[in-house]
Scaffold this motif. Structure first.
Motif, PDB file in Angstrom:
ATOM      1  N   ALA A  71      13.650   3.551  -2.527  1.00 28.41           N
ATOM      2  CA  ALA A  71      12.231   3.908  -2.590  1.00 28.41           C
ATOM      3  C   ALA A  71      11.381   2.790  -1.990  1.00 28.41           C
ATOM      4  O   ALA A  71      10.430   3.056  -1.246  1.00 28.41           O
ATOM      5  CB  ALA A  71      11.839   4.181  -4.035  1.00 28.41           C
ATOM      6  N   VAL A  72      11.744   1.532  -2.285  1.00 27.57           N
ATOM      7  CA  VAL A  72      10.984   0.405  -1.725  1.00 27.57           C
ATOM      8  C   VAL A  72      11.069   0.407  -0.203  1.00 27.57           C
ATOM      9  O   VAL A  72      10.061   0.224   0.495  1.00 27.57           O
ATOM     10  CB  VAL A  72      11.505  -0.926  -2.308  1.00 27.57           C
ATOM     11  N   MET A  73      12.264   0.677   0.316  1.00 26.02           N
ATOM     12  CA  MET A  73      12.418   0.763   1.775  1.00 26.02           C
ATOM     13  C   MET A  73      11.496   1.809   2.362  1.00 26.02           C
ATOM     14  O   MET A  73      10.838   1.599   3.379  1.00 26.02           O
ATOM     15  CB  MET A  73      13.854   1.172   2.111  1.00 26.02           C
ATOM     16  N   GLU A  74      11.464   2.955   1.686  1.00 18.99           N
ATOM     17  CA  GLU A  74      10.660   4.047   2.217  1.00 18.99           C
ATOM     18  C   GLU A  74       9.185   3.694   2.197  1.00 18.99           C
ATOM     19  O   GLU A  74       8.463   3.955   3.163  1.00 18.99           O
ATOM     20  CB  GLU A  74      10.930   5.279   1.377  1.00 18.99           C
ATOM     21  N   TYR A  75       8.740   3.048   1.099  1.00 17.59           N
ATOM     22  CA  TYR A  75       7.316   2.701   1.046  1.00 17.59           C
ATOM     23  C   TYR A  75       6.987   1.632   2.067  1.00 17.59           C
ATOM     24  O   TYR A  75       5.875   1.631   2.621  1.00 17.59           O
ATOM     25  CB  TYR A  75       6.939   2.262  -0.366  1.00 17.59           C
ATOM     26  N   ALA A  76       7.942   0.744   2.339  1.00 14.96           N
ATOM     27  CA  ALA A  76       7.688  -0.256   3.376  1.00 14.96           C
ATOM     28  C   ALA A  76       7.459   0.411   4.716  1.00 14.96           C
ATOM     29  O   ALA A  76       6.527   0.061   5.457  1.00 14.96           O
ATOM     30  CB  ALA A  76       8.865  -1.224   3.456  1.00 14.96           C
ATOM     31  N   VAL A  77       8.296   1.414   5.018  1.00 15.34           N
ATOM     32  CA  VAL A  77       8.125   2.108   6.300  1.00 15.34           C
ATOM     33  C   VAL A  77       6.803   2.863   6.322  1.00 15.34           C
ATOM     34  O   VAL A  77       6.087   2.856   7.329  1.00 15.34           O
ATOM     35  CB  VAL A  77       9.316   3.049   6.557  1.00 15.34           C
ATOM     36  N   ASN A  78       6.463   3.502   5.187  1.00 13.20           N
ATOM     37  CA  ASN A  78       5.191   4.220   5.138  1.00 13.20           C
ATOM     38  C   ASN A  78       4.015   3.277   5.359  1.00 13.20           C
ATOM     39  O   ASN A  78       3.078   3.597   6.093  1.00 13.20           O
ATOM     40  CB  ASN A  78       5.029   4.911   3.781  1.00 13.20           C
ATOM     41  N   LEU A  79       4.095   2.110   4.722  1.00 13.62           N
ATOM     42  CA  LEU A  79       3.036   1.115   4.875  1.00 13.62           C
ATOM     43  C   LEU A  79       2.914   0.683   6.332  1.00 13.62           C
ATOM     44  O   LEU A  79       1.814   0.572   6.888  1.00 13.62           O
ATOM     45  CB  LEU A  79       3.379  -0.087   3.998  1.00 13.62           C
ATOM     46  N   PHE A  80       4.072   0.499   6.953  1.00 15.14           N
ATOM     47  CA  PHE A  80       4.085   0.099   8.361  1.00 15.14           C
ATOM     48  C   PHE A  80       3.419   1.157   9.226  1.00 15.14           C
ATOM     49  O   PHE A  80       2.584   0.851  10.079  1.00 15.14           O
ATOM     50  CB  PHE A  80       5.538  -0.120   8.788  1.00 15.14           C
ATOM     51  N   LEU A  81       3.771   2.427   8.967  1.00 11.53           N
ATOM     52  CA  LEU A  81       3.188   3.509   9.767  1.00 11.53           C
ATOM     53  C   LEU A  81       1.678   3.561   9.585  1.00 11.53           C
ATOM     54  O   LEU A  81       0.932   3.745  10.544  1.00 11.53           O
ATOM     55  CB  LEU A  81       3.796   4.852   9.353  1.00 11.53           C
ATOM     56  N   ILE A  82       1.234   3.403   8.326  1.00 10.29           N
ATOM     57  CA  ILE A  82      -0.204   3.455   8.071  1.00 10.29           C
ATOM     58  C   ILE A  82      -0.907   2.323   8.799  1.00 10.29           C
ATOM     59  O   ILE A  82      -1.982   2.490   9.378  1.00 10.29           O
ATOM     60  CB  ILE A  82      -0.459   3.373   6.552  1.00 10.29           C
ATOM     61  N   MET A  83      -0.275   1.146   8.798  1.00 11.89           N
ATOM     62  CA  MET A  83      -0.937   0.003   9.427  1.00 11.89           C
ATOM     63  C   MET A  83      -1.022   0.141  10.928  1.00 11.89           C
ATOM     64  O   MET A  83      -1.879  -0.465  11.567  1.00 11.89           O
ATOM     65  CB  MET A  83      -0.207  -1.283   9.057  1.00 11.89           C
ATOM     66  N   LEU A  84      -0.137   0.953  11.507  1.00 10.97           N
ATOM     67  CA  LEU A  84      -0.228   1.172  12.952  1.00 10.97           C
ATOM     68  C   LEU A  84      -1.562   1.801  13.312  1.00 10.97           C
ATOM     69  O   LEU A  84      -2.103   1.557  14.388  1.00 10.97           O
ATOM     70  CB  LEU A  84       0.886   2.111  13.409  1.00 10.97           C
ATOM     71  N   GLY A  85      -2.081   2.651  12.419  1.00 12.57           N
ATOM     72  CA  GLY A  85      -3.320   3.333  12.737  1.00 12.57           C
ATOM     73  C   GLY A  85      -4.553   2.592  12.267  1.00 12.57           C
ATOM     74  O   GLY A  85      -5.660   3.061  12.459  1.00 12.57           O
ATOM     75  N   PHE A  86      -4.356   1.424  11.656  1.00 11.70           N
ATOM     76  CA  PHE A  86      -5.489   0.725  11.051  1.00 11.70           C
ATOM     77  C   PHE A  86      -6.411   0.126  12.104  1.00 11.70           C
ATOM     78  O   PHE A  86      -5.974  -0.318  13.153  1.00 11.70           O
ATOM     79  CB  PHE A  86      -4.971  -0.384  10.126  1.00 11.70           C
ATOM     80  N   ARG A  87      -7.695   0.148  11.781  1.00 11.73           N
ATOM     81  CA  ARG A  87      -8.671  -0.487  12.659  1.00 11.73           C
ATOM     82  C   ARG A  87      -9.692  -1.194  11.783  1.00 11.73           C
ATOM     83  O   ARG A  87     -10.129  -0.622  10.784  1.00 11.73           O
ATOM     84  CB  ARG A  87      -9.387   0.584  13.468  1.00 11.73           C
ATOM     85  N   VAL A  88     -10.065  -2.397  12.149  1.00 11.00           N
ATOM     86  CA  VAL A  88     -11.073  -3.107  11.363  1.00 11.00           C
ATOM     87  C   VAL A  88     -12.392  -2.348  11.488  1.00 11.00           C
ATOM     88  O   VAL A  88     -12.800  -1.953  12.590  1.00 11.00           O
ATOM     89  CB  VAL A  88     -11.233  -4.553  11.869  1.00 11.00           C
ATOM     90  N   ASN A  89     -13.053  -2.125  10.353  1.00 11.65           N
ATOM     91  CA  ASN A  89     -14.302  -1.362  10.298  1.00 11.65           C
ATOM     92  C   ASN A  89     -14.151   0.033  10.889  1.00 11.65           C
ATOM     93  O   ASN A  89     -15.059   0.552  11.530  1.00 11.65           O
ATOM     94  CB  ASN A  89     -15.437  -2.084  11.041  1.00 11.65           C
ATOM     95  N   GLY A  90     -12.996   0.629  10.711  1.00 11.59           N
ATOM     96  CA  GLY A  90     -12.780   1.947  11.283  1.00 11.59           C
ATOM     97  C   GLY A  90     -13.487   3.034  10.505  1.00 11.59           C
ATOM     98  O   GLY A  90     -13.865   2.856   9.343  1.00 11.59           O
ATOM     99  N   ALA A  91     -13.697   4.183  11.160  1.00 15.70           N
ATOM    100  CA  ALA A  91     -14.301   5.327  10.491  1.00 15.70           C
ATOM    101  C   ALA A  91     -13.226   6.373  10.266  1.00 15.70           C
ATOM    102  O   ALA A  91     -12.199   6.369  10.926  1.00 15.70           O
ATOM    103  CB  ALA A  91     -15.409   5.901  11.365  1.00 15.70           C
ATOM    104  N   ASP A 140      -6.660   5.941  13.850  1.00 11.22           N
ATOM    105  CA  ASP A 140      -5.707   6.885  14.424  1.00 11.22           C
ATOM    106  C   ASP A 140      -5.242   7.850  13.324  1.00 11.22           C
ATOM    107  O   ASP A 140      -4.668   7.423  12.329  1.00 11.22           O
ATOM    108  CB  ASP A 140      -4.529   6.080  14.977  1.00 11.22           C
ATOM    109  N   PRO A 141      -5.497   9.142  13.447  1.00 10.00           N
ATOM    110  CA  PRO A 141      -5.113  10.056  12.357  1.00 10.00           C
ATOM    111  C   PRO A 141      -3.637  10.397  12.334  1.00 10.00           C
ATOM    112  O   PRO A 141      -3.121  10.860  11.333  1.00 10.00           O
ATOM    113  CB  PRO A 141      -5.937  11.305  12.650  1.00 10.00           C
ATOM    114  N   LEU A 142      -2.935  10.182  13.450  1.00  9.60           N
ATOM    115  CA  LEU A 142      -1.556  10.649  13.518  1.00  9.60           C
ATOM    116  C   LEU A 142      -0.639   9.957  12.510  1.00  9.60           C
ATOM    117  O   LEU A 142       0.097  10.635  11.798  1.00  9.60           O
ATOM    118  CB  LEU A 142      -1.027  10.484  14.945  1.00  9.60           C
ATOM    119  N   PRO A 143      -0.693   8.599  12.388  1.00 10.16           N
ATOM    120  CA  PRO A 143       0.185   7.969  11.397  1.00 10.16           C
ATOM    121  C   PRO A 143      -0.052   8.489   9.996  1.00 10.16           C
ATOM    122  O   PRO A 143       0.894   8.587   9.206  1.00 10.16           O
ATOM    123  CB  PRO A 143      -0.180   6.487  11.480  1.00 10.16           C
TER     124      PRO A 143
END
Lengths: 159, 519, 122
Positions: C31-51, C77-80
């Motif tokens: 489960a920890v592995m999976e959440y790490a990957v999920n976190l990674f995917l989410i961070m790919l779409g992150f933008r500072v001060n994003g809308a 980025d909505p895709l991740p």
């Protein structure tokens, strides 16, 4: 599992309806607000899980039998595939074609227009049904496993 | 061409509808279960017919009319068509076999439902043109297979299922991380567009790391040797038709297909990766063969033999890839790939047949320990005959398919100047011969024990399934004598791999003039 | 740097899944592995001060009728997010199956220790 105290039972019998309604709200407004079929389905299932915790498993089984919920589960999935298939046979369109799309580009995601997003609310309803029923089944099955084991374990200790 | 694009989603849709319709039907008593079984077989047969109709074509289908790279597309090319046929062939035979075999288990509708989900997942993996979609279908197929391995709920089955599931999930997480890295590096999820982006920027460190993760993840699914520990447990504990599915096609679709598609069509083959595949293939061949000879359990022996035979496939494809990347001898390269793919088809058919016969033996004799069996030749003539045909094919005895595929591999290896590989192919074939002689010696020859005088040959659907697959083993041997069949099925598949990253151009060319509805 | 932390989390999960002897701990590691990957995917779409990437009427440029460049530059980025949602659903399915297999195995063997659960060998 005969359930918890009267306080918990009373409170949860009030709260369960609100949780259930909130789940339905999340499902129906999935195309406008955050949420959608999966989140709504989980909330719907959690209302039943609350009942299961407060009143015991047998009570819930009387309300929503295992066969019925597994059928609901399958119906949800079939609805989803059917929506996709309707898109396929609607005119010369394709699989998952958003066939209620006439207004789609004009006023997308407008408030108070349920069909403004085409088939997405319908898909959300199907997913909500599927997720709600299957998550309920998952938790139900796990509780059955644990309970069986506990009975067996105590029997072994007695022997 | 007009009616073909309709077919592609149907490959996923038919088993999916069946998977959710069957439990509903099955909950209506005994008649419902009979109808459900018939319906499942009908679905499998219609899929088989459709996959035969889809050979030697190229078509792209945009799901929901969203044009790529915004939407998801499904791609049918020669390589996918070969796998589609293999999947649906083996699954219809295994399903036919399980009509009778699964009577000994309860909850048959659930079994059929999971089986259909597995078929849907595998068809999806083969057809999809989107990397994340590939992951989703891969998980659908794997989760169904985890549940099916533990279907009997015995001690060993649960243990095997847990082991399989943990390793399979670790593999899936590697794949998902790799997909994330690829998305981060290229900003795309469509295979064709990723491929284009990688061509423009070939020496990106992140992408190399992603490729390594892909090889590790798909290698876990394909049971490449350092990661093979789950395979013998899972394949020997599952019910016989499921063992046939797992060994016959699941490791090939989730492992070989996905890995080869990723390496050849997306990343582009390089000499290093080609050599790595050859080395992995050789290690698999040798380790699998040596471990198999020592086994005392019939199904475990067959499972280790699968590891060995997957090695042949990787050897052929890797050799072809390495030669292609070096640009030295394209003729031998395409021949090596052809041999690998033909061996894949042969192995799928013969190994699933062997697992079905092992199920028949287990059902009749009640055990699968080799030293407790013996003398079954008289009592189970049909099982013995089909087992002999399948063994002959897998060992490589002349008229059968396995001989031709191994011959092609040997010729390609000699032509390319890799003499040690050719020698190893022959040597491992001898090991394979020894292990299947052992199977025949212990199971079918010798003294029949007193307690087993009453056992009966399997009848009905089990017999039909075994006869069909045995006929197919013989038929595949004749494929190479009939050039038309070869040109229909195998050569398009080998050509796709030889084209390598030309895959992207082909898809973009094809979908250029499709309707665009996105703004 | 956040990516490195994600990777560290992934490795912790992998370590837990591979080294631990207790079945439940192995499941936790997965489960920890999976959440790490999920976190990674989410961070790919992150933008500072994003809308939030939701297109409504204010996002359109009235002159051209297209989405404004300002919105496109600000939106994350909505895709991740869609990917993570899908992978969470898949993770739920696998987790439920894993846990149920754990429970059934405990029922049969009476232990969670994988060194004692080894009827299969070879």
């Amino acid at each position: 599992m005969k359930g918890m105290t009267i306080i918990v039972k009373t409170i949860s019998s009030w709260v369960k309806l609100l949780i259930f309604l909130f789940g339905i709200y999340i499902v129906l407004f999935g195309h406008l607000t955050p949420g959608g079929g999966f989140a709504g389905g989980v909330i719907i299932a959690s209302s039943y899980v609350l009942l299961m915790l407060a009143f015991g498993r047998e009570f819930v089984e009387k309300n929503l039998s295992l066969t019925a919920s597994s059928r609901l589960d399958c119906v949800g999935a079939l609805m989803f595939v059917a929506i996709a298939l309707v898109g396929m046979f609607y005119g010369a369109a394709s699989f998952f074609w958003n066939f209620i799309h006439q207004q789609y580009l004009a006023d997308r995601a407008t408030e108070f227009k349920l069909v403004s997003a085409g088939i997405i609310p319908l898909c959300n309803i199907a997913i909500g049904l599927k997720v709600g029923a299957s998550l309920f089944l998952v938790i139900f099955a796990l509780s059955v496993f644990c309970n069986d084991f506990r009975c067996k374990g105590s029997a072994r200790e007695l022997m | 061409m007009s009616d073909i694009p309709l077919v592609l989603p149907a490959f996923v849709c038919i088993p999916l509808v069946a998977a959710f319709l069957l439990p509903i039907l099955g909950s209506f008593g005994r008649k419902g279960r009979v109808v459900a079984t018939a319906l499942a077989n009908l679905a499998a047969l219609s899929l088989l017919a459709m996959s035969i109709a889809s050979t030697n074509q190229f078509s792209v289908y945009n799901v929901g009319r969203w044009s790529i790279p915004l939407g998801i597309n499904m791609v049918l090319d020669g390589f996918s068509a070969l796998f589609l046929i293999t999947v649906n062939l083996v699954s219809s035979a295994a399903l036919l076999f399980s009509v009778r075999y699964m009577e000994q288990y309860t909850a048959k509708p659930k079994y059929l439902s999971l089986f259909m989900l597995m078929v849907a997942g595998m068809n999806g993996v083969v057809l999809t043109g989107d990397l994340f979609n590939l992951f989703v279908f891969l998980e659908v197929a794997s989760i169904a297979s985890y549940a099916l391995v533990g279907f009997g709920c015995d001690d060993e089955q649960l243990e095997a299922s847990f082991k399989y599931m943990v390793l399979g999930e670790v593999g899936s997480m590697f794949i998902l991380l790799a997909i994330g890295l690829v998305y981060g590096a290229t900003g795309m999820l469509n295979m064709a567009y990723i491929s284009k982006a990688i061509q423009n920027n070939p020496t990106n460190v992140v992408l190399c790391f992603a490729l390594a993760l892909f090889i590790a993840g798909f290698g876990l699914k394909a049971a490449l040797v350092p990661f093979h520990a789950w395979l013998p447990d899972a394949h020997s504990s599952a019910p016989a038709p499921i063992s046939a599915m797992l060994s016959g096609i699941l490791i090939k679709v989730l492992g070989v297909y996905a890995l080869v598609r990723t390496i050849f069509s997306i990343f582009g083959i390089s000499t290093t990766v080609g050599t790595l595949l050859v080395v992995l293939g050789v290690v698999n061949m040798v380790t699998g063969a040596f471990l198999a000879i020592g086994q005392g359990d019939l199904k475990r022996l067959l499972a280790y033999s699968s590891i060995s035979q997957v090695g042949y496939i990787f050897l052929g494809i890797g050799l072809g890839g390495a030669l292609l990347a070096a640009g030295a001898s394209p003729v031998w390269a395409s021949l090596a790939i052809l041999g690998g793919l033909f061996h894949l088809l042969n192995h799928a058919v013969s190994k699933s047949l062997l697992f079905l016969t092992s199920g028949s033996v287990e059902m009749a004799a009640g055990t699968r320990q080799l030293d407790q069996l013996g003398g079954l030749a008289e009592k189970l003539p049909l099982t013995r005959a089909s087992c002999a045909v399948a063994s002959a094919s897998i060992v490589g005895i002349p008229p059968f398919g396995g001989f031709w595929s191994k011959l092609i591999l040997v010729i390609a290896a000699i032509g390319a100047g890799v003499y040690w590989a050719a020698a190893l192919i022959v040597a491992v074939s001898v090991c394979t011969l020894i292990m299947y002689l052992k199977v025949h010696r212990y199971v079918f020859l010798g003294e029949l024990s007193e307690t087993r005088q009453q056992i009966k040959e399997s009848r009905g659907s089990m017999a039909v399934a075994m006869i069909c697959l045995a006929c197919l083993c013989v038929f595949l041997g004749l494929v190479f004598l009939a050039p038309a069949l070869r040109a229909e099925l195998l050569e398009p598949a080998a050509k796709v791999l030889c084209d390598g990253v030309g895959y992207a151009d082909k898809i973009m060319e094809f979908s250029k003039d499709m309707i665009v509805c996105a703004d | 740097m956040p990516y490195a932390m994600c990777f560290l989390l992934f490795m912790i999960g992998l370590y837990c899944a591979v080294v631990k002897k207790n079945m439940v701990k192995i499941v936790i590691g997965l489960a920890v592995m999976e959440y790490a990957v999920n976190l990674f995917l989410i961070m790919l779409g992150f933008r500072v001060n994003g809308a939030a990437p939701i297109v409504d009427k204010t996002c359109y440029d009235p002159a051209t009728g297209r989405v404004t460049a300002g919105f496109l530059n600000a939106a994350v980025d909505p895709l991740p997010q869609a990917l993570v949602l899908t992978s969470i659903v898949i993770g739920l399915g696998t987790l439920a199956l894993l846990i149920s297999i754990c429970i059934r195995t405990y029922e049969k063997y009476g232990t969670f220790d994988i060194t004692q659960i080894r009827k299969l060998k070879g």
